[in-house]
Scaffold this motif. Structure first.
Motif, PDB file in Angstrom:
ATOM      1  N   UNK A  14      50.709  36.129  46.272  1.00  0.00           N
ATOM      2  CA  UNK A  14      49.693  35.130  45.967  1.00  0.00           C
ATOM      3  C   UNK A  14      48.322  35.613  46.423  1.00  0.00           C
ATOM      4  N   UNK A  15      47.304  35.091  45.739  1.00  0.00           N
ATOM      5  CA  UNK A  15      45.937  35.273  46.194  1.00  0.00           C
ATOM      6  C   UNK A  15      45.223  33.937  46.052  1.00  0.00           C
ATOM      7  N   UNK A  16      44.822  33.380  47.185  1.00  0.00           N
ATOM      8  CA  UNK A  16      44.057  32.143  47.173  1.00  0.00           C
ATOM      9  C   UNK A  16      42.587  32.490  47.312  1.00  0.00           C
ATOM     10  N   UNK A  17      41.788  32.048  46.341  1.00  0.00           N
ATOM     11  CA  UNK A  17      40.376  32.388  46.304  1.00  0.00           C
ATOM     12  C   UNK A  17      39.528  31.130  46.445  1.00  0.00           C
ATOM     13  N   UNK A  18      38.700  31.094  47.473  1.00  0.00           N
ATOM     14  CA  UNK A  18      37.818  29.964  47.728  1.00  0.00           C
ATOM     15  C   UNK A  18      36.363  30.396  47.637  1.00  0.00           C
ATOM     16  N   UNK A  19      35.487  29.415  47.464  1.00  0.00           N
ATOM     17  CA  UNK A  19      34.043  29.672  47.420  1.00  0.00           C
ATOM     18  C   UNK A  19      33.732  30.816  46.453  1.00  0.00           C
ATOM     19  N   UNK A  20      34.240  30.705  45.261  1.00  0.00           N
ATOM     20  CA  UNK A  20      34.070  31.782  44.286  1.00  0.00           C
ATOM     21  C   UNK A  20      32.618  31.933  43.868  1.00  0.00           C
ATOM     22  N   UNK A  21      32.230  33.185  43.640  1.00  0.00           N
ATOM     23  CA  UNK A  21      30.866  33.530  43.259  1.00  0.00           C
ATOM     24  C   UNK A  21      30.875  34.231  41.903  1.00  0.00           C
TER      25      UNK A  21
END
Length: 116
Positions: A80-87
């Motif tokens: 899994x890859x959890x990505x937050x605050x994407x730019x």
């Protein structure tokens, strides 16, 4: 035959979140470290995150530290890859990777686009 199948990409607004998954088959999933890479148009493929085993050491690319998290569930043979605050600069094709017996294997990729 080693296979990696990613899913979970999509279009998200800046500041949003997404989760990617990668299901592995054809090898002993728990025996191998795994990684996420990404490649933006016109740029080289770069390492996003690397994990040795569930709960073990992880490494992140400098541009995603503190925003992304990598997880590995050996019981589900899933990365899994959890990505937050994407730019916007996170926009790229994201690939799952494993090296088995000195051979590199890649998934087909899943597109992540960050735009308002």
């Amino acid at each position: 035959q080693v296979q990696l199948v990613e899913s979970g990409g999509g279009l998200v607004q800046p500041g949003g979140s997404l989760g990617l998954t990668c299901v592995g088959s054809g090898y002993i999933f728990s025996d191998y470290a795994m990684s996420w890479y990404r490649q933006a148009p016109g740029k080289e493929r770069e390492l996003v995150a690397f994990i040795y085993f569930p709960g073990g050491p992880v490494n992140y690319g400098d541009s995603v530290k503190g925003r992304f998290a990598i997880y590995k569930d050996d019981t589900k043979q899933t990365l899994y890859l959890k990505m937050n605050d994407l730019k916007p600069e996170d926009t790229a094709m994201y690939y799952c990777h494993v090296k088995v017996d000195r051979v590199d294997y890649w998934g087909q990729g899943t597109q992540v686009s960050v735009s308002s």
